[in-house]
Write a protein that holds these residues in place. Structure first.
Motif, PDB file in Angstrom:
ATOM      1  N   ARG A   1       7.909  29.497 -16.622  1.00  0.00           N
ATOM      2  CA  ARG A   1       7.085  29.677 -15.284  1.00  0.00           C
ATOM      3  C   ARG A   1       5.965  28.528 -15.404  1.00  0.00           C
ATOM      4  NH1 ARG A   1       7.705  34.731 -17.098  1.00  0.00           N
ATOM      5  NH2 ARG A   1       5.883  34.750 -18.123  1.00  0.00           N
ATOM      6  N   THR A   2       5.671  28.009 -14.384  1.00  0.00           N
ATOM      7  CA  THR A   2       4.461  27.250 -14.059  1.00  0.00           C
ATOM      8  C   THR A   2       3.209  27.682 -15.220  1.00  0.00           C
ATOM      9  OG1 THR A   2       4.842  26.910 -12.011  1.00  0.00           O
ATOM     10  CG2 THR A   2       2.674  26.112 -12.653  1.00  0.00           C
TER      11      THR A   2
ATOM     12  N   HIS B   1       0.026  29.148 -16.294  1.00  0.00           N
ATOM     13  CA  HIS B   1      -1.007  29.623 -15.859  1.00  0.00           C
ATOM     14  C   HIS B   1      -2.368  29.031 -16.360  1.00  0.00           C
ATOM     15  CE1 HIS B   1       0.364  32.244 -19.011  1.00  0.00           C
ATOM     16  NE2 HIS B   1      -1.013  32.174 -19.485  1.00  0.00           N
TER      17      HIS B   1
ATOM     18  N   THR C   1      -4.114  35.444 -12.241  1.00  0.00           N
ATOM     19  CA  THR C   1      -3.442  34.078 -11.856  1.00  0.00           C
ATOM     20  C   THR C   1      -2.162  33.690 -12.471  1.00  0.00           C
ATOM     21  OG1 THR C   1      -5.861  32.979 -11.950  1.00  0.00           O
ATOM     22  CG2 THR C   1      -3.953  31.640 -12.211  1.00  0.00           C
ATOM     23  N   GLU C   2      -2.066  34.287 -13.888  1.00  0.00           N
ATOM     24  CA  GLU C   2      -0.619  34.359 -14.176  1.00  0.00           C
ATOM     25  C   GLU C   2       0.366  35.134 -13.480  1.00  0.00           C
ATOM     26  OE1 GLU C   2       1.943  35.907 -18.283  1.00  0.00           O
ATOM     27  OE2 GLU C   2      -0.291  35.742 -18.542  1.00  0.00           O
TER      28      GLU C   2
ATOM     29  N   ASP D   1       1.968  33.403 -10.723  1.00  0.00           N
ATOM     30  CA  ASP D   1       3.222  32.546 -11.199  1.00  0.00           C
ATOM     31  C   ASP D   1       4.484  33.122 -11.340  1.00  0.00           C
ATOM     32  OD1 ASP D   1       1.359  30.274 -11.147  1.00  0.00           O
ATOM     33  OD2 ASP D   1       0.990  30.670 -13.386  1.00  0.00           O
TER      34      ASP D   1
ATOM     35  N   HIS E   1       1.962  39.710  -4.568  1.00  0.00           N
ATOM     36  CA  HIS E   1       1.413  38.291  -4.362  1.00  0.00           C
ATOM     37  C   HIS E   1       0.109  38.381  -3.381  1.00  0.00           C
ATOM     38  CE1 HIS E   1       4.261  35.510  -6.512  1.00  0.00           C
ATOM     39  NE2 HIS E   1       3.694  36.341  -7.483  1.00  0.00           N
TER      40      HIS E   1
ATOM     41  N   ARG F   1      -5.401  26.214 -15.108  1.00  0.00           N
ATOM     42  CA  ARG F   1      -6.414  26.229 -14.519  1.00  0.00           C
ATOM     43  C   ARG F   1      -7.553  26.050 -15.653  1.00  0.00           C
ATOM     44  NH1 ARG F   1      -7.902  30.943 -10.326  1.00  0.00           N
ATOM     45  NH2 ARG F   1      -9.936  30.242 -10.997  1.00  0.00           N
TER      46      ARG F   1
END
Length: 277
Positions: free
Chosen positions: A4-5, A7, A119-120, A123, A131, A10
């Motif tokens: 995944r992207t 987190h 925030t995670e 993702d 969401h 940030r």
């Protein structure tokens, strides 16, 4: 499942010691033990804290008897309190702010920790149904972290944590539902010293579990929920943590592993692992 992207991209949710007034080295207490070489009371500067608010032994904390410092993560709360709440004015320059600053810091840390997890969760594609609520939670938390010291100290953090945790739990369930097979539930379990070598824990819930000194070498921990799990001295050599949910760098720093340990995107292999590989 695919990576995944990260987190951790940030920067405001990562500790930036260069923009902090050494708050974790002053506000928090610690006792002489295997984790700390000396006693220190809350509100008293650590003897290793320098005039520029930097740690004088940062690069050799473990060798100097302070491994406990290496497993602490403020999730960016230190610089937020230092540069936003108190507008860059330190406790040395303005001693009258010190007590309030020390009281605000642990509150801010909890808020930043919640921000990091929420925030995670955003993702996680499979967590799409929550969401919208997660985005609202992130906006609310972010706004609160930028409020006054008085507002922060008056915040019911326990109630806020309970609200956000409901969303995090739902996000975890949605993601783990996509993992094939029956998932094990070890939520809050006492697994201290457990022999789990090579265990099939893919998609398992290990939320809040005690895994101190557990043997997890070679275990399949892909997509497992590890939020709040105590991994101190746990053996993760050769374990697969790909896609593990809510795993933090501090948890990895507290554990043992090697070059064969597979990590989620956005997290780094601790330096002391390499030495023991």
């Amino acid at each position: 499942m695919s990576q995944r992207t990260p987190h951790a991209a940030r920067p405001d949710l990562q500790a930036d010691c260069g923009n902090c007034f050494g708050l974790c080295c002053v506000a928090l207490p610690f006792a002489r033990s295997a984790d700390f070489a000396a006693n220190k009371a809350a509100g008293t500067p650590c003897g290793n804290l320098q005039e520029d608010y930097r740690c004088g032994i940062h690069e050799r904390l473990r060798d100097s008897g302070y491994p406990g410092c290496t497993v602490f993560d403020c999730f960016g709360a230190g610089q937020k309190v230092s540069q936003v709440t108190f507008a860059g004015r330190g406790w040395r320059e303005e001693p009258g702010t010190a007590r309030t600053m020390y009281e605000v810091f642990p509150v801010m840390r909890q808020l930043h920790e919640l921000l990091r997890y929420a925030t995670e969760a955003l993702d996680l594609a499979a967590a799409g149904p929550v969401h919208r609520d997660l985005r609202r939670a992130v906006e609310r938390l972010d706004a609160l972290t930028r409020d006054t010291a008085g507002t922060l100290l008056a915040t019911d953090v326990a109630a806020l944590r309970a609200e956000v945790n409901t969303l995090l739990l739902r996000a975890s369930e949605l993601v783990r539902a996509g993992v094939p097979g029956r998932k094990k539930d070890h939520r809050g379990a006492d697994l201290m010293g457990a022999r789990l070598r090579g265990a099939g824990l893919r998609g398992a819930s290990l939320r809040g579990s005690c895994l101190i000194a557990a043997d997890l070498s070679g275990a399949d921990l892909r997509d497992a929920d590890l939020i709040g799990a105590d991994l101190r001295d746990a053996d993760l050599a050769g374990a697969d943590l790909t896609g593990a949910l809510f795993l933090t760098q501090a948890q990895l720093n507290a554990a043992r592993g090697d070059r064969a340990t597979r990590l989620p995107a956005g997290l780094e292999r601790p330096r002391h692992w390499t030495a023991s590989a």
